[in-house]
Design an enzyme around this catalytic site. Structure first.
Site, PDB file in Angstrom:
ATOM      1  N   MET A   1     -10.984  -6.953   5.687  1.00 37.10           N
ATOM      2  CA  MET A   1     -10.211  -5.955   6.413  1.00 37.10           C
ATOM      3  C   MET A   1      -9.837  -6.493   7.797  1.00 37.10           C
ATOM      4  O   MET A   1     -10.699  -7.006   8.523  1.00 37.10           O
ATOM      5  CB  MET A   1     -11.006  -4.668   6.565  1.00 37.10           C
ATOM      6  CG  MET A   1     -11.245  -3.904   5.267  1.00 37.10           C
ATOM      7  SD  MET A   1      -9.713  -3.335   4.488  1.00 37.10           S
ATOM      8  CE  MET A   1      -9.048  -2.253   5.774  1.00 37.10           C
TER       9      MET A   1
ATOM     10  N   ASP B   1      -5.106   3.273  -1.772  1.00 39.84           N
ATOM     11  CA  ASP B   1      -6.216   3.483  -0.842  1.00 39.84           C
ATOM     12  C   ASP B   1      -6.922   4.798  -1.158  1.00 39.84           C
ATOM     13  O   ASP B   1      -6.366   5.878  -0.942  1.00 39.84           O
ATOM     14  CB  ASP B   1      -5.701   3.505   0.602  1.00 39.84           C
ATOM     15  CG  ASP B   1      -5.218   2.146   1.056  1.00 39.84           C
ATOM     16  OD1 ASP B   1      -6.042   1.226   1.127  1.00 39.84           O
ATOM     17  OD2 ASP B   1      -4.018   1.997   1.346  1.00 39.84           O
TER      18      ASP B   1
ATOM     19  N   GLY C   1       1.492  -2.137   4.113  1.00 43.82           N
ATOM     20  CA  GLY C   1       1.917  -0.753   3.920  1.00 43.82           C
ATOM     21  C   GLY C   1       3.091  -0.390   4.795  1.00 43.82           C
ATOM     22  O   GLY C   1       4.222  -0.241   4.327  1.00 43.82           O
ATOM     23  N   SER C   2       2.830  -0.263   6.093  1.00 51.02           N
ATOM     24  CA  SER C   2       3.890   0.127   7.026  1.00 51.02           C
ATOM     25  C   SER C   2       5.058  -0.852   6.996  1.00 51.02           C
ATOM     26  O   SER C   2       6.223  -0.445   7.032  1.00 51.02           O
ATOM     27  CB  SER C   2       3.321   0.218   8.450  1.00 51.02           C
ATOM     28  OG  SER C   2       2.312   1.184   8.527  1.00 51.02           O
TER      29      SER C   2
ATOM     30  N   SER D   1       0.837  -1.193   0.000  1.00 53.64           N
ATOM     31  CA  SER D   1       0.000   0.000   0.000  1.00 53.64           C
ATOM     32  C   SER D   1       0.875   1.246   0.000  1.00 53.64           C
ATOM     33  O   SER D   1       1.799   1.366   0.803  1.00 53.64           O
ATOM     34  CB  SER D   1      -0.903   0.018   1.233  1.00 53.64           C
ATOM     35  OG  SER D   1      -1.520   1.284   1.388  1.00 53.64           O
TER      36      SER D   1
ATOM     37  N   HIS E   1      -8.499   0.444  -3.801  1.00 50.64           N
ATOM     38  CA  HIS E   1      -9.391   0.088  -2.692  1.00 50.64           C
ATOM     39  C   HIS E   1     -10.239   1.316  -2.387  1.00 50.64           C
ATOM     40  O   HIS E   1      -9.757   2.287  -1.804  1.00 50.64           O
ATOM     41  CB  HIS E   1      -8.554  -0.340  -1.493  1.00 50.64           C
ATOM     42  CG  HIS E   1      -9.350  -0.672  -0.278  1.00 50.64           C
ATOM     43  ND1 HIS E   1      -8.764  -0.877   0.960  1.00 50.64           N
ATOM     44  CD2 HIS E   1     -10.684  -0.840  -0.086  1.00 50.64           C
ATOM     45  CE1 HIS E   1      -9.705  -1.148   1.845  1.00 50.64           C
ATOM     46  NE2 HIS E   1     -10.872  -1.125   1.232  1.00 50.64           N
TER      47      HIS E   1
ATOM     48  N   GLY F   1      -9.313   3.253   7.123  1.00 49.63           N
ATOM     49  CA  GLY F   1      -9.175   4.697   7.273  1.00 49.63           C
ATOM     50  C   GLY F   1      -7.755   5.184   7.481  1.00 49.63           C
ATOM     51  O   GLY F   1      -7.397   6.253   7.002  1.00 49.63           O
TER      52      GLY F   1
ATOM     53  N   GLY G   1      -2.477  -4.149   9.168  1.00 50.59           N
ATOM     54  CA  GLY G   1      -1.558  -4.716  10.152  1.00 50.59           C
ATOM     55  C   GLY G   1      -0.784  -5.921   9.663  1.00 50.59           C
ATOM     56  O   GLY G   1      -0.281  -6.707  10.473  1.00 50.59           O
TER      57      GLY G   1
ATOM     58  N   MET H   1      -9.819   7.306  -0.247  1.00 54.72           N
ATOM     59  CA  MET H   1     -10.664   7.649   0.902  1.00 54.72           C
ATOM     60  C   MET H   1     -11.314   9.006   0.684  1.00 54.72           C
ATOM     61  O   MET H   1     -10.680   9.922   0.145  1.00 54.72           O
ATOM     62  CB  MET H   1      -9.834   7.669   2.188  1.00 54.72           C
ATOM     63  CG  MET H   1      -9.047   6.406   2.446  1.00 54.72           C
ATOM     64  SD  MET H   1      -8.167   6.486   4.017  1.00 54.72           S
ATOM     65  CE  MET H   1      -7.060   5.088   3.849  1.00 54.72           C
TER      66      MET H   1
ATOM     67  N   GLY I   1      -3.380   3.944   7.993  1.00 48.90           N
ATOM     68  CA  GLY I   1      -2.331   2.950   7.996  1.00 48.90           C
ATOM     69  C   GLY I   1      -1.690   2.847   9.364  1.00 48.90           C
ATOM     70  O   GLY I   1      -1.907   3.684  10.243  1.00 48.90           O
ATOM     71  N   GLY I   2      -0.913   1.792   9.552  1.00 53.63           N
ATOM     72  CA  GLY I   2      -0.152   1.632  10.773  1.00 53.63           C
ATOM     73  C   GLY I   2      -0.921   1.093  11.956  1.00 53.63           C
ATOM     74  O   GLY I   2      -0.413   1.119  13.082  1.00 53.63           O
TER      75      GLY I   2
END
Length: 222
Positions: free
Chosen positions: A135, A33, A195-196, A8, A64, A140, A175, A35, A142-143
């Site tokens: 999900m 992502d 992502g992270s 991501s 997404h 909403g 996560g 949003m 990341g991290g």
């Protein structure tokens, strides 16, 4: 099909997205992502940015859509160059019609479910989809920390897909890291958004390889 890793860019440097995507040549897809600050409390990308990004990379884009009006706006992301478009069933009035529209325009159609949304009411829709996204955090931001409570839903979704004998992919997002990807793979997921874990690594592409290897070791269904 095997394991697929979809980094991501929510955790990438927004000022240099083309360069950030160039750092992950081993990715199967790039997860974008979208949003709207309504369906989720955050505001990110629109189709114009996605179209610009699509021109900088050969890695296909996986959009997404965390937006309220996916029925009206999903096709804009196909036209912007996305190879896969995911809508949230909680924010879609006609999921079967939307999935068919996305597919008819040449992209893969996927349906996402928030952590508290059960998979069972949508069992009959699975054959209309190219991918289901479970999900594993509240969408909403990341991290966030991985929610283990979603693992049983991943297992139930995998059982439904296997029972129907369809090749719909099962994606997880939220996560995902070296510590959690094995549990997701063991439960039956085969596409992983990270992502992270990827963009906080010194070598993002090496992290993709490590995530893939960890998932392949844990995946009993492959």
């Amino acid at each position: 099909m095997g394991i697929q890793i979809t980094p991501s860019i929510l955790n990438a440097d927004f000022a240099a997205l083309g360069a950030e995507v160039a750092r992950i040549p081993g990715a199967d897809w790039v997860h974008v992502d979208v949003m709207d600050n309504h369906f989720v409390p955050n505001l990110t990308f629109g189709p114009t940015m996605v179209e610009a990004l699509s021109k900088t990379t050969d890695v296909p884009l996986d959009a997404h859509l965390m937006i309220e009006d996916a029925d009206d706006n999903a096709l804009a992301y196909v036209e912007a160059g996305c190879g896969s478009v995911t809508f949230h069933v909680e924010a879609t009035k006609a999921p079967v019609r939307l999935a068919r529209e996305i597919r008819s325009h040449g992209a893969r159609a996927a349906m996402a479910l928030k952590p508290a949304t059960p998979i069972e009411p949508y069992e009959d829709l699975l054959a209309e989809l190219d991918m289901v996204l479970v999900m594993t955090v509240e969408p909403g931001f990341g991290g966030q920390n991985f929610l283990d409570l979603c693992l049983p839903k991943i297992r139930r979704a995998r059982a439904m897909l296997d029972q129907q004998g369809i090749e719909t992919w099962l994606q997880v997002d939220g996560g995902v890291s070296l510590e959690t990807i094995g549990r997701c793979a063991e439960a039956g997921a085969d596409v992983f958004v990270a992502g992270s874990a990827v963009y906080s690594a010194d070598d993002p592409d090496l992290m993709i390889s490590r995530l893939r290897a960890t998932a392949e070791t844990a995946a009993p269904h492959l």
